[in-house]
Design a protein around this motif. Structure first.
Motif, PDB file in Angstrom:
ATOM      1  N   SER A  62       0.839  -1.196   0.000  1.00 14.89           N
ATOM      2  CA  SER A  62       0.000   0.000   0.000  1.00 14.89           C
ATOM      3  C   SER A  62       0.876   1.249   0.000  1.00 14.89           C
ATOM      4  O   SER A  62       2.050   1.206   0.388  1.00 14.89           O
ATOM      5  N   LEU A  63       0.286   2.356  -0.418  1.00 12.91           N
ATOM      6  CA  LEU A  63       1.015   3.619  -0.417  1.00 12.91           C
ATOM      7  C   LEU A  63       1.406   4.001   1.007  1.00 12.91           C
ATOM      8  O   LEU A  63       2.476   4.544   1.248  1.00 12.91           O
ATOM      9  N   GLY A  64       0.535   3.668   1.962  1.00 12.28           N
ATOM     10  CA  GLY A  64       0.828   3.972   3.359  1.00 12.28           C
ATOM     11  C   GLY A  64       2.071   3.250   3.857  1.00 12.28           C
ATOM     12  O   GLY A  64       2.878   3.832   4.599  1.00 12.28           O
ATOM     13  N   GLN A  65       2.237   1.991   3.474  1.00  9.78           N
ATOM     14  CA  GLN A  65       3.432   1.245   3.869  1.00  9.78           C
ATOM     15  C   GLN A  65       4.697   1.878   3.289  1.00  9.78           C
ATOM     16  O   GLN A  65       5.714   2.002   3.976  1.00  9.78           O
ATOM     17  N   LEU A  66       4.613   2.265   2.027  1.00  7.50           N
ATOM     18  CA  LEU A  66       5.768   2.868   1.365  1.00  7.50           C
ATOM     19  C   LEU A  66       6.119   4.216   1.997  1.00  7.50           C
ATOM     20  O   LEU A  66       7.298   4.521   2.222  1.00  7.50           O
ATOM     21  N   GLN A  67       5.106   4.997   2.299  1.00  7.78           N
ATOM     22  CA  GLN A  67       5.335   6.280   2.955  1.00  7.78           C
ATOM     23  C   GLN A  67       5.993   6.082   4.315  1.00  7.78           C
ATOM     24  O   GLN A  67       6.936   6.799   4.674  1.00  7.78           O
TER      25      GLN A  67
END
Length: 438
Positions: A196-201
């Protein structure tokens, strides 16, 4: 990270090693860029009219790189929005900061550039390049038996924790900092579609936060108007982090580009000045949490163009007779042809040199010129003007430029050498190996 890009080229797989080298040729070109070994002076000239903007950038770095000895906290991060038209000198101004950053508070300077070509617009390309550079700087410091660097690497692994496999997949050079035992124990990185984008962020912010606590960062993202939507979301998360410390983010965009307005709006950037820094802070109601400043570069005026021309044609180490009238006349011609664009000024001067209108005098150690300059023209389109000069090059040089363009904004010289050798083998298949290498 380059091997996957170029492995599809015919013949590349067959090249396991190469003794061919372009380094001697490159050294000759750099030391003798024109016939006679004399070139127009550029470096000092390109900073004409940019000292105030450089001072503002240095001020931003000095604020963000200092640490408080009382509370052991770093300085709040800031954002500098650098904008201006194409050819105004944004990239050169930013590159001039490298030495200053590295000499102040053990800073790390990294710069990455987005590419207009769709071939290079894969998601996160510029972010990965910038973070890879950070990893390489840390890896070099660790090999020097720097105890603080070794400590930082350990803390990085701890800070990333469960996100370490993901970050190593996102930024492969991170594996240069992780020892083999840790890599063996590391879980398999998740598949791209399951992240997810949240994990990458979270992973990227953990990395930046840990690094900046030990070594402040000057992180430049150039030509952001060409960034992809996913990258914009990731960069926006950096600028929205209220706990970010010791990072000077520089977002450089091009004026008059249709994509600029949309990207700037998505990033939450608004107009401001360095005088506003004290009033724009973490508790502000602005769209981003970090202090934001704007530096707007414009083309040079007549006086600045004359100073630039003087710096390019006169040797500063030699006392010349007064010739302000001659220089003024030449500067007016240059201004009329280039509208004060620094890139156009350099291009126009090079055209005059290549046409034999600017001729270097070894005796006087200066450039002389004649009135033919009045009949020269420089296209308002930089690409059109460069295209004419490229077509005048020989086929071998054009092939080299083509390969360099396909490899992207940055590439390793050994990769360029291998690809060129592969192309020569294919083009001259009937020739012997020694002839191809020559």
């Amino acid at each position: 990270c380059f091997s996957e890009e170029v492995s599809a080229l015919d013949g590349f797989e067959s090249i396991s090693s190469s003794t061919v080298s372009t380094k001697p040729s490159l050294e000759v070109c750099m030391n003798n860029p024109v016939a006679g070994g004399t070139s127009i002076r550029r470096d000092d000239a390109l900073m004409v009219g940019r000292l105030e903007e450089q001072r503002l950038l240095r001020g931003a770095w000095e604020r963000t790189s200092r640490c408080s000895e009382q509370d052991q906290h770093g300085a709040p991060s800031e954002v500098v929005w650098l904008c201006g038209p194409s050819g105004v000198g944004k990239s050169y101004l930013l590159s001039s900061m490298r030495g200053f950053v590295c000499s102040q508070n053990n800073g790390i300077f990294v710069s990455s550039k987005f590419d207009q070509l769709s071939l290079r617009r894969e998601p996160y390309y510029a972010i990965v390049a910038a973070l890879s550079d950070v990893c390489e700087v840390l890896a070099c410091a660790a090999t020097d038996d720097d105890e603080s660097s070794s400590t930082l690497v350990k803390q990085l692994i701890e800070a990333l924790n469960e996100d370490l496999p993901l970050f190593c997949r996102f930024v492969p050079t991170m594996t240069h900092l992780v020892d083999s035992d840790c890599l063996d124990l590391m879980e398999e990185p998740p598949l791209a579609e399951s992240v997810s984008l949240g994990q990458l962020q979270r992973a990227c912010k953990s990395f930046l936060s840990c690094v900046s606590r030990h070594r402040p960062l000057f992180l430049v993202l150039d030509d952001v108007q060409w960034s992809d939507e996913d990258t914009v979301c990731l960069v926006r998360s950096f600028l929205e982090d209220p706990d970010s410390e010791n990072i000077c983010f520089v977002i450089a965009t091009r004026d008059n580009d249709p994509a600029t307005t949309s990207v700037v709006s998505s990033l939450g950037l608004t107009s401001g000045t360095f005088d506003d820094v004290t009033s724009i802070g973490r508790d502000s109601s602005t769209e981003i949490c970090l202090a934001m400043s704007e530096v707007n570069l414009v083309n040079l005026n007549e006086i600045e163009v004359e100073r630039m021309v003087r710096g390019m044609v006169l040797d500063s180490d030699v006392k010349h007779e007064e010739n302000n009238g001659e220089l003024g006349t030449l500067a007016k011609v240059v201004l009329a042809k280039t509208q004060g664009s620094p890139l156009f000024v350099v291009q126009f001067m090079e055209i005059m040199r290549s046409e034999g209108i600017l001729i270097y005098s070894e005796e006087e150690r200066r450039w002389d010129w004649d009135d033919k300059a009045l009949r020269l023209d420089v296209s308002e389109d930089v690409c059109s003007s460069i295209d004419v000069r490229v077509k005048a090059l020989n086929a071998t040089t054009r092939s080299g430029l083509m390969v360099a363009a396909h490899l992207g904004f940055r590439f390793r010289m050994e990769v360029f050498e291998m690809v060129m050798l592969a192309l020569y083998r294919k083009t001259y298949s009937g020739s012997d190996e020694s002839s191809i290498r020559r």
